[in-house]
Design a protein around this motif. Structure first.
Motif, PDB file in Angstrom:
ATOM      1  N   HIS A  40      13.807 -26.108 -31.890  1.00  0.00           N
ATOM      2  CA  HIS A  40      12.996 -27.316 -32.062  1.00  0.00           C
ATOM      3  C   HIS A  40      13.393 -28.391 -31.048  1.00  0.00           C
ATOM      4  N   ARG A  41      14.688 -28.532 -30.807  1.00  0.00           N
ATOM      5  CA  ARG A  41      15.147 -29.520 -29.832  1.00  0.00           C
ATOM      6  C   ARG A  41      14.696 -29.138 -28.426  1.00  0.00           C
ATOM      7  N   ALA A  42      14.718 -27.853 -28.128  1.00  0.00           N
ATOM      8  CA  ALA A  42      14.244 -27.391 -26.819  1.00  0.00           C
ATOM      9  C   ALA A  42      12.799 -27.805 -26.590  1.00  0.00           C
ATOM     10  N   LEU A  43      11.966 -27.617 -27.600  1.00  0.00           N
ATOM     11  CA  LEU A  43      10.554 -27.988 -27.470  1.00  0.00           C
ATOM     12  C   LEU A  43      10.407 -29.497 -27.283  1.00  0.00           C
ATOM     13  N   GLU A  44      11.238 -30.277 -27.976  1.00  0.00           N
ATOM     14  CA  GLU A  44      11.206 -31.736 -27.820  1.00  0.00           C
ATOM     15  C   GLU A  44      11.549 -32.138 -26.388  1.00  0.00           C
ATOM     16  N   LEU A  45      12.444 -31.387 -25.748  1.00  0.00           N
ATOM     17  CA  LEU A  45      12.905 -31.706 -24.402  1.00  0.00           C
ATOM     18  C   LEU A  45      11.996 -31.141 -23.309  1.00  0.00           C
ATOM     19  N   GLY A  46      10.915 -30.479 -23.726  1.00  0.00           N
ATOM     20  CA  GLY A  46       9.951 -29.976 -22.751  1.00  0.00           C
ATOM     21  C   GLY A  46      10.142 -28.540 -22.340  1.00  0.00           C
ATOM     22  N   VAL A  47      11.074 -27.834 -22.985  1.00  0.00           N
ATOM     23  CA  VAL A  47      11.236 -26.408 -22.717  1.00  0.00           C
ATOM     24  C   VAL A  47      10.105 -25.673 -23.438  1.00  0.00           C
ATOM     25  N   THR A  48       9.343 -24.889 -22.696  1.00  0.00           N
ATOM     26  CA  THR A  48       8.223 -24.172 -23.320  1.00  0.00           C
ATOM     27  C   THR A  48       8.456 -22.675 -23.420  1.00  0.00           C
ATOM     28  N   LEU A  49       9.282 -22.101 -22.538  1.00  0.00           N
ATOM     29  CA  LEU A  49       9.461 -20.648 -22.487  1.00  0.00           C
ATOM     30  C   LEU A  49      10.602 -20.216 -23.399  1.00  0.00           C
ATOM     31  N   LEU A  50      10.268 -19.468 -24.442  1.00  0.00           N
ATOM     32  CA  LEU A  50      11.258 -18.909 -25.362  1.00  0.00           C
ATOM     33  C   LEU A  50      11.317 -17.407 -25.152  1.00  0.00           C
ATOM     34  N   ASP A  51      12.519 -16.886 -24.914  1.00  0.00           N
ATOM     35  CA  ASP A  51      12.686 -15.472 -24.583  1.00  0.00           C
ATOM     36  C   ASP A  51      13.386 -14.728 -25.706  1.00  0.00           C
ATOM     37  N   THR A  52      12.755 -13.644 -26.160  1.00  0.00           N
ATOM     38  CA  THR A  52      13.328 -12.798 -27.202  1.00  0.00           C
ATOM     39  C   THR A  52      13.032 -11.338 -26.869  1.00  0.00           C
ATOM     40  N   SER A  53      13.350 -10.436 -27.786  1.00  0.00           N
ATOM     41  CA  SER A  53      13.068  -9.010 -27.631  1.00  0.00           C
ATOM     42  C   SER A  53      13.115  -8.357 -29.000  1.00  0.00           C
ATOM     43  N   ASP A  54      12.372  -7.249 -29.135  1.00  0.00           N
ATOM     44  CA  ASP A  54      12.422  -6.547 -30.421  1.00  0.00           C
ATOM     45  C   ASP A  54      13.810  -5.972 -30.697  1.00  0.00           C
ATOM     46  N   MET A  55      14.601  -5.704 -29.628  1.00  0.00           N
ATOM     47  CA  MET A  55      15.895  -5.070 -29.857  1.00  0.00           C
ATOM     48  C   MET A  55      17.012  -6.062 -30.184  1.00  0.00           C
ATOM     49  N   TYR A  56      16.752  -7.361 -30.117  1.00  0.00           N
ATOM     50  CA  TYR A  56      17.774  -8.341 -30.463  1.00  0.00           C
ATOM     51  C   TYR A  56      17.863  -8.456 -31.978  1.00  0.00           C
ATOM     52  N   GLY A  66       9.806 -16.601 -34.647  1.00  0.00           N
ATOM     53  CA  GLY A  66       8.532 -16.810 -35.333  1.00  0.00           C
ATOM     54  C   GLY A  66       8.605 -17.933 -36.349  1.00  0.00           C
ATOM     55  N   ARG A  67       9.701 -17.976 -37.112  1.00  0.00           N
ATOM     56  CA  ARG A  67       9.857 -19.059 -38.089  1.00  0.00           C
ATOM     57  C   ARG A  67      10.005 -20.411 -37.386  1.00  0.00           C
ATOM     58  N   ALA A  68      10.724 -20.419 -36.269  1.00  0.00           N
ATOM     59  CA  ALA A  68      10.981 -21.674 -35.565  1.00  0.00           C
ATOM     60  C   ALA A  68       9.723 -22.276 -34.957  1.00  0.00           C
ATOM     61  N   ILE A  69       8.784 -21.440 -34.525  1.00  0.00           N
ATOM     62  CA  ILE A  69       7.594 -21.971 -33.836  1.00  0.00           C
ATOM     63  C   ILE A  69       6.408 -22.163 -34.783  1.00  0.00           C
ATOM     64  N   LYS A  70       6.622 -21.940 -36.064  1.00  0.00           N
ATOM     65  CA  LYS A  70       5.554 -22.130 -37.040  1.00  0.00           C
ATOM     66  C   LYS A  70       5.024 -23.559 -36.929  1.00  0.00           C
ATOM     67  N   VAL A  76       4.387 -23.503 -27.058  1.00  0.00           N
ATOM     68  CA  VAL A  76       5.340 -22.442 -26.739  1.00  0.00           C
ATOM     69  C   VAL A  76       4.705 -21.338 -25.901  1.00  0.00           C
ATOM     70  N   VAL A  77       5.453 -20.870 -24.909  1.00  0.00           N
ATOM     71  CA  VAL A  77       5.147 -19.627 -24.202  1.00  0.00           C
ATOM     72  C   VAL A  77       6.119 -18.595 -24.762  1.00  0.00           C
ATOM     73  N   ARG A 112       6.222  -9.556 -36.494  1.00  0.00           N
ATOM     74  CA  ARG A 112       7.504 -10.250 -36.704  1.00  0.00           C
ATOM     75  C   ARG A 112       7.450 -11.693 -36.209  1.00  0.00           C
ATOM     76  N   LEU A 113       6.799 -11.910 -35.082  1.00  0.00           N
ATOM     77  CA  LEU A 113       6.670 -13.262 -34.538  1.00  0.00           C
ATOM     78  C   LEU A 113       5.646 -14.092 -35.305  1.00  0.00           C
ATOM     79  N   ASP A 114       4.784 -13.414 -36.039  1.00  0.00           N
ATOM     80  CA  ASP A 114       3.710 -14.051 -36.808  1.00  0.00           C
ATOM     81  C   ASP A 114       2.782 -14.848 -35.891  1.00  0.00           C
TER      82      ASP A 114
END
Length: 328
Positions: A40-56, A66-70, A76-77, A112-114
């Motif tokens: 949430h703080r990242a989005l406030e600061l203008g960070v748009t790219l969130l990187d994840t993977s199914d294997m993490y 998914g819960r964080a970007i609800k 978000v990208v 999973r990301l919803d």
């Protein structure tokens, strides 16, 4: 935060992204509440790219993101990956690029990301048993179906990148790139620039080493991946610590942290490069984001290059088994 364009298909992201892997896996203790607060703080600061993977996690990091970007989806990208197969055996790693697997993995990630689409979908590792054209062809079908917007590869070699891009436009290659991992400069970056493909740089802080805060191997948690990494072991650890000391000296004279200097260096290598430093705490996120304001002069660039030239880091960047599955 300023924006950068990756590839020629229209993908625009913040000049620095956020790697979410460590929030769920590989780097010791986890705190979901702080992880979500960090996103949430990242989005406030203008960070748009969130990187994840199914294997993490496996699988749990996508759910966390998914819960964080609800309720924040428009800001978000979302970038996620498929291709490294994990099972209940924590030591198992398989590779799969079959078209049917691509389709099922995408559907599982969407659930999973919803979300109803993935902005940037990567093949996490190239499957040597499946022609890249077949894998990327299936990924292209996901674009046609509206499930994915842009395509990416991770840790792919120059020939594979060219073949993939011929099959369907690739917007991004994700690869390890930092002051102590400069291999992409030899062949990968020239290939990307020839084709108009952007680079997303993971581990731009050398898995934390370049922050100057890691001083003892014994400080790693028992389940911390870095205990297995050649660069963090024995004589390699001591040699690399000496390199970081020099970066600390330069950073101190500039009035920034070593980590900020390392990130600013990556960001200065081209507007087609976006680092995704990973963190699970707001404190370090804010420090990383502040690196976007750090400028490096030509003289300082030369000093950094003398202190930590290409190939200076001691040890391979992954254990042998993991290096063996990297496409070259």
């Amino acid at each position: 935060m300023k924006q950068r364009t990756l590839g020629t298909q229209g993908l625009v992201v913040s000049a620095q992204g956020l790697g979410c892997m460590g929030m769920s896996d590989f780097y010791g203790q986890r705190d979901e509440a702080e992880a979500i607060a960090t996103i949430h703080r990242a989005l406030e600061l203008g960070v748009t790219l969130l990187d994840t993977s199914d294997m993490y996690g496996p699988f749990t990091n996508e759910e966390l993101v998914g819960r964080a970007i609800k309720g924040k989806r428009k800001d978000v990208v979302v970038a996620t990956k498929f291709g490294i197969v994990r099972t209940e055996d924590p030591n198992y790693r398989g590779i799969c690029g079959r078209p049917d697997y691509v389709r099922s993995a995408c559907d599982a990630s969407l659930k999973r990301l919803d979300v109803d689409h993935i902005d940037l979908y990567y093949q996490h590792r190239v499957d040597p048993e499946v022609p890249i054209e077949e894998t990327v062809g299936a990924m292209g079908d996901l674009v046609t179906a509206g499930k994915v917007r842009f395509l990416g590869l991770s840790e792919a070699g120059p020939l594979t990148i060219r073949r993939a891009h011929t099959e369907h436009p690739v917007s991004v290659l994700q690869g390890e790139y930092s002051l102590w991992s400069r291999d992409p400069e030899d062949e990968v970056l020239p290939t990307l620039r020839d084709l108009g493909i952007g680079l997303v740089a993971y581990s731009p802080l050398g898995r934390g080493f370049l922050t100057g805060q890691i001083t003892r191997f014994e400080d790693f948690d028992a389940d911390d991946y870095r205990r297995l990494s050649p660069r963090f072991q024995g004589e390699n650890f001591d040699k690399n610590l000496h390199l970081v000391e020099q970066i600390k000296d330069i950073a101190a004279r500039k009035g920034c942290t070593p980590g900020q200097l390392a990130l600013a260096w990556v960001m200065a290598q081209g507007n087609d490069i976006v680092p995704i430093p990973g963190t699970k705490r707001r404190k370090y996120l804010e420090e990383n984001v502040a690196a976007a304001a750090v400028t490096i002069s030509a003289a300082e660039m030369a000093e950094i290059d003398r202190a930590l030239p290409k190939g200076a880091a001691a040890g391979e960047r992954y254990p042998a088994a993991m290096m063996a599955i990297i496409n070259r």
